[in-house]
Design a protein around this motif. Structure first.
Motif, mmCIF file in Angstrom:
data_model
loop_
_atom_site.group_PDB
_atom_site.id
_atom_site.type_symbol
_atom_site.label_atom_id
_atom_site.label_comp_id
_atom_site.label_asym_id
_atom_site.label_seq_id
_atom_site.Cartn_x
_atom_site.Cartn_y
_atom_site.Cartn_z
ATOM 1 N N PRO A 4 0.830 -1.209 0.000
ATOM 2 C CA PRO A 4 0.000 0.000 0.000
ATOM 3 C C PRO A 4 0.865 1.259 0.000
ATOM 4 N N PHE A 5 0.322 2.312 -0.560
ATOM 5 C CA PHE A 5 1.002 3.611 -0.566
ATOM 6 C C PHE A 5 0.256 4.509 0.393
ATOM 7 N N THR A 6 0.962 5.019 1.411
ATOM 8 C CA THR A 6 0.283 5.916 2.334
ATOM 9 C C THR A 6 1.001 7.267 2.421
ATOM 10 N N ARG A 7 2.258 7.203 2.878
ATOM 11 C CA ARG A 7 3.001 8.443 3.092
ATOM 12 C C ARG A 7 4.457 8.173 2.745
ATOM 13 N N LEU A 8 5.072 9.158 2.117
ATOM 14 C CA LEU A 8 6.429 8.960 1.621
ATOM 15 C C LEU A 8 7.253 10.203 1.915
ATOM 16 N N SER A 9 8.435 10.017 2.514
ATOM 17 C CA SER A 9 9.362 11.140 2.716
ATOM 18 C C SER A 9 10.615 10.855 1.912
ATOM 19 N N SER A 10 10.964 11.771 1.041
ATOM 20 C CA SER A 10 12.130 11.545 0.197
ATOM 21 C C SER A 10 12.510 12.844 -0.489
ATOM 22 N N ARG A 11 13.739 12.922 -0.896
ATOM 23 C CA ARG A 11 14.105 14.001 -1.808
ATOM 24 C C ARG A 11 13.378 13.778 -3.129
ATOM 25 N N ALA A 12 13.200 14.874 -3.875
ATOM 26 C CA ALA A 12 12.523 14.781 -5.162
ATOM 27 C C ALA A 12 13.511 15.126 -6.272
ATOM 28 N N ALA A 13 13.786 14.169 -7.126
ATOM 29 C CA ALA A 13 14.690 14.389 -8.259
ATOM 30 C C ALA A 13 13.929 15.046 -9.403
ATOM 31 N N VAL A 14 14.655 15.744 -10.257
ATOM 32 C CA VAL A 14 14.032 16.473 -11.365
ATOM 33 C C VAL A 14 14.575 15.968 -12.695
ATOM 34 N N LEU A 15 13.663 15.552 -13.576
ATOM 35 C CA LEU A 15 14.026 15.112 -14.932
ATOM 36 C C LEU A 15 13.121 15.879 -15.889
ATOM 37 N N PRO A 16 13.557 17.089 -16.301
ATOM 38 C CA PRO A 16 12.622 18.020 -16.941
ATOM 39 C C PRO A 16 12.242 17.699 -18.393
ATOM 40 N N GLN A 17 12.984 16.827 -19.021
ATOM 41 C CA GLN A 17 12.754 16.535 -20.440
ATOM 42 C C GLN A 17 11.316 16.040 -20.667
ATOM 43 N N ALA A 18 10.644 16.585 -21.689
ATOM 44 C CA ALA A 18 9.273 16.160 -21.997
ATOM 45 C C ALA A 18 9.297 14.867 -22.809
ATOM 46 N N ASN A 19 8.174 14.203 -22.839
ATOM 47 C CA ASN A 19 7.977 13.010 -23.696
ATOM 48 C C ASN A 19 8.976 11.889 -23.412
ATOM 49 N N ILE A 20 9.314 11.664 -22.130
ATOM 50 C CA ILE A 20 10.118 10.482 -21.810
ATOM 51 C C ILE A 20 9.220 9.266 -22.057
ATOM 52 N N ASP A 21 9.538 8.491 -23.103
ATOM 53 C CA ASP A 21 8.645 7.410 -23.517
ATOM 54 C C ASP A 21 9.045 6.100 -22.849
ATOM 55 N N THR A 22 8.173 5.115 -22.963
ATOM 56 C CA THR A 22 8.417 3.847 -22.262
ATOM 57 C C THR A 22 9.566 3.061 -22.903
ATOM 58 N N ASP A 23 9.909 3.345 -24.166
ATOM 59 C CA ASP A 23 11.106 2.725 -24.747
ATOM 60 C C ASP A 23 12.365 3.229 -24.048
ATOM 61 N N VAL A 24 12.349 4.516 -23.714
ATOM 62 C CA VAL A 24 13.496 5.081 -22.987
ATOM 63 C C VAL A 24 13.504 4.585 -21.542
ATOM 64 N N ILE A 25 12.336 4.422 -20.971
ATOM 65 C CA ILE A 25 12.264 3.961 -19.573
ATOM 66 C C ILE A 25 12.785 2.523 -19.465
ATOM 67 N N ILE A 26 12.328 1.656 -20.363
ATOM 68 C CA ILE A 26 12.881 0.299 -20.359
ATOM 69 C C ILE A 26 12.902 -0.244 -21.798
ATOM 70 N N ARG A 27 14.101 -0.536 -22.284
ATOM 71 C CA ARG A 27 14.228 -1.068 -23.647
ATOM 72 C C ARG A 27 13.524 -2.407 -23.729
ATOM 73 N N ILE A 28 12.811 -2.615 -24.836
ATOM 74 C CA ILE A 28 11.963 -3.798 -24.932
ATOM 75 C C ILE A 28 12.791 -5.081 -24.920
ATOM 76 N N GLU A 29 14.004 -5.019 -25.448
ATOM 77 C CA GLU A 29 14.786 -6.262 -25.477
ATOM 78 C C GLU A 29 15.192 -6.714 -24.083
ATOM 79 N N ARG A 30 15.146 -5.777 -23.095
ATOM 80 C CA ARG A 30 15.442 -6.161 -21.717
ATOM 81 C C ARG A 30 14.317 -7.019 -21.136
#
Lengths: 211, 466
Positions: A4-30
């Motif tokens: 379950p997700f309730t509460r989270l404390s963490s630093r927040a990283a910034v990745l400003p580039q638009a259109n980060i697609d799922t191929d970039v997130i995880i290559r399909i051959e992986r």
């Protein structure tokens, strides 16, 4: 089926580039190799590593301050592209539990909730304010799903909106299949009526199929 | 009086099994397609839960993503994919799900075989663990991609828990110019509307231009709707669709077909239906279009100049520079004339018989330019056979193309078939993302005719100048 997700404390990283697609997130051959234990290592690999395989020091999540971030503030249309659900699980294996963006790919957004990842949509202005805060301070953000609020490193609180049923499912880790199977009789009855209403749907040749 | 409804409203209403409150509904799934990459994990999920497949007779499977397209392929020939293909065979057989296997009748790219065999029907709901399921909206089916979890949910219950998408209409009026195809139209829409125009929406393509499109062109147009952010796209079914479906392998027959047509004729947005977004596009503005960057909206007229910082909306300068850098292009240069290393004609966007014919018309009497690798990967066994009956295979191979076996091949590049690092590719597929066709591969999306023109000239070429 997920924590379950309730509460989270963490630093927040910034990745400003638009259109980060799922191929970039995880290559399909992986995904073909069945090496799910390493999926976190492969997340965002085109951005995260240099051509020789070493870490790209400029990639935000490689920087010491954001290495262990569980919150990502991303550019618009994050997770656009393919339906691959491991795009979500790869980011979770990297440690992320919450992604904030102006918009998300629809399928990615739906897949987040199937795995206990919280995606938060915010206006461009709100995202920009959070980015400024995340970059200015090394303190942690607090994301509270009970209160639907984000408290930034600078101590400002912003409230986000999220569909109530989605929120409930994340808070409880509820399993959709189990919930729906409670309506099994309703589904069967609907199908029975549909066979008369739309016989053509039920006509696809089934003769060769084993009983 | 019922309030006016859109096409989406009508199909949605006809599939609500149960109102789950707060705007959520349990929606019936009429057709569920499985492929070799997303199918096995979803089926395994059910097995782990010890749950049966609710309606195997509404579920169909084929391997396409991770199989080789090597000429003469008879079995799974891509070693890394063998485990998943074997899993698909085992799990579909155990569940009583029909599998269109390699080498057999019906195998092909899932979004090519579903319409071609009459599995896709107007007014039906259709899902697949693949974002380009929206392709099937070209026949008037409410079709959309799902993740593995939603696929497993549908296998177990034949339903999905969903909120209705918002209604969006893109009306396109007028005639398309010479050498302007549905692919050019889709890239033009992307260039004009961007990648997020359809987020949270279902797009209905309407207007005289759309009504004049052949059925296969409608599939191409709807294929790229997901690149505009929309999970599904729809085109109101008409006589052309009914004629297309008649006699197809799994299409209804006899009185049931007539009854179906009578219902399908009601599937158009009511005159006064209200859309959350309504956009008008002039077909006269559409020219042969090609992508220049690393997102499908980064597209441009073939006779134009590559955009530079002056053309970029505020805040996207870095993205634009990154795209130019990845693609090895300079702002302000013409796109036409850029040397090409690879040409790929295939994918669920453009691998149907009409696509191959269009490419063949350009290739006829010409040869692939020296140094260019050019592949034609037909979308299905049926397309392959039909093309061979017309002699298109010979025309392509005589010109220097490879004529290959049906599958996703270089569109998804998960099957050992990749564009080499740094190489420039003109591709009829739908995604030019960073690394999509292979690490550091540079992809330009274009129509089959434009891809063929690039193959025979060795350069990005305005097909109208040939």
């Amino acid at each position: 089926m997920f924590a379950p997700f309730t509460r989270l404390s963490s630093r927040a990283a910034v990745l400003p580039q638009a259109n980060i697609d799922t191929d970039v997130i995880i290559r399909i051959e992986r995904l073909t190799a069945g090496d799910s234990a390493r999926i976190g290592d492969y997340a965002l690999e085109a951005l995260r590593y240099r051509e020789d395989g070493s870490e790209n020091p400029e990639f935000p999540l490689n920087q010491p301050r954001w290495r262990d971030a569980q919150i990502l503030i991303a550019g618009a249309n994050f997770g656009c592209g393919s339906s691959r659900e491991p795009a979500v699980t790869a980011l979770m294996a990297m440690g992320l539990r919450c992604i904030i963006a102006e918009s998300f790919g629809d399928i990615f957004y739906a897949n987040c909730f199937q795995n206990g990842m919280l995606p938060i949509r915010f206006s461009a202005e709100n995202v920009a304010a959070l980015v400024a805060d995340a970059e200015a301070s090394s303190s942690e953000f607090v994301v509270d799903l009970h209160r639907c609020s984000i408290t930034t490193a600078a101590g400002c609180e912003v409230v986000f909106t999220i569909d109530p049923q989605r929120r409930e499912a994340l808070l409880s880790g509820l399993d959709d299949i189990g919930l729906t199977l409670r309506h099994a009789e309703t589904i069967t009855a609907w199908q029975q009526a549909d066979r008369t209403r739309r016989p053509w749907i039920w006509m696809a040749d089934t003769r060769e199929i084993a009983a | 009086m019922t309030p006016p409804r859109t096409l989406l409203d009508k199909i949605w209403d006809a599939h609500v099994v149960l109102d789950l409150s707060d705007g959520w509904s349990l929606i019936h799934v009429d057709r569920h397609l499985l492929h070799d990459l997303s199918g096995p994990p979803a089926l395994m999920d059910l097995r782990k839960r010890d749950l049966p497949v609710h309606n195997p007779e509404l579920t169909f499977a084929t391997p396409d993503h991770i199989v080789s397209s090597r000429p003469g392929r008879v079995d799974d020939t891509f070693p890394a994919g063998a485990r998943l293909v074997a899993g698909l065979r085992l799990l579909t057989a155990a569940a009583g799900i029909r599998l269109f296997d390699l080498g057999g009748e019906g195998q092909g790219i899932v979004h090519v075989i579903a319409p071609e065999m009459g599995l896709t029907l107007p007014g039906a709901t259709q899902i697949c663990g693949d974002s380009h399921t929206c392709t099937n909206g070209g026949l008037g089916a409410l079709a959309f991609g799902v993740g593995t979890s939603e696929s497993a949910h549908a296998l177990a219950t034949q339903t999905l828990r969903m909120r209705k998408p918002r209604n969006m209409r893109v009306r396109i009026e007028g005639s398309l110019g010479s050498c302007v195809t549905a692919k050019d139209l889709a890239l033009h829409l992307l260039r004009t509307l961007g990648t997020t125009a359809g987020v949270e929406h279902s797009i209905e393509f309407a207007g005289s231009t759309v009504r004049a499109l052949e059925v296969e062109e409608r599939l191409t147009l709807c294929n790229l709707a997901v690149e505009m952010g929309a999970r599904s796209a729809l085109i109101a079914p008409d006589e052309a669709v009914f004629a297309y479906l008649r006699g197809r392998r799994f299409a209804p027959t006899g009185a049931a077909f007539d009854a179906a047509i009578a219902y399908w004729r009601t599937l158009a947005s009511d005159e006064d239906a209200v859309f959350d977004r309504d956009i008008a596009i002039d077909a006269a503005d559409v020219v042969p279009t090609i992508s220049w960057g690393t997102s499908p909206d980064q597209s441009m007229p073939i006779d134009g100049l590559v955009p530079g910082p002056a053309d970029a909306p505020l805040g996207t300068l870095e993205d634009l520079a990154a795209s130019l850098d990845y693609m090895g292009l300079t702002a302000g240069q013409p796109i036409a004339g850029e040397p090409v290393d690879w040409v790929f004609i295939g994918s669920c966007a453009n691998s149907r018989i009409s696509d191959l014919r269009a490419a063949a018309r350009v290739v006829d009497g010409r040869s692939v330019a020296p140094g260019v690798q050019a592949w034609v990967v037909p979308g299905s066994m049926a397309v392959r056979r039909e093309a061979e009956a017309e002699g298109l295979d010979r025309l392509f191979t005589d010109a220097g193309f490879q004529w290959r076996e049906p599958g996703c091949s270089m569109c998804v590049a998960a099957n050992g078939e990749q564009v080499p690092p740094g190489a420039r590719s003109v591709s009829t597929s739908n995604r030019n993302f960073v690394g999509r066709q292979g690490p550091r591969a540079r992809t330009h999306l274009a129509s089959p005719a434009m891809a063929a023109a690039a193959a025979v000239t060795g350069r990005i070429t305005d097909v109208r100048t040939l």
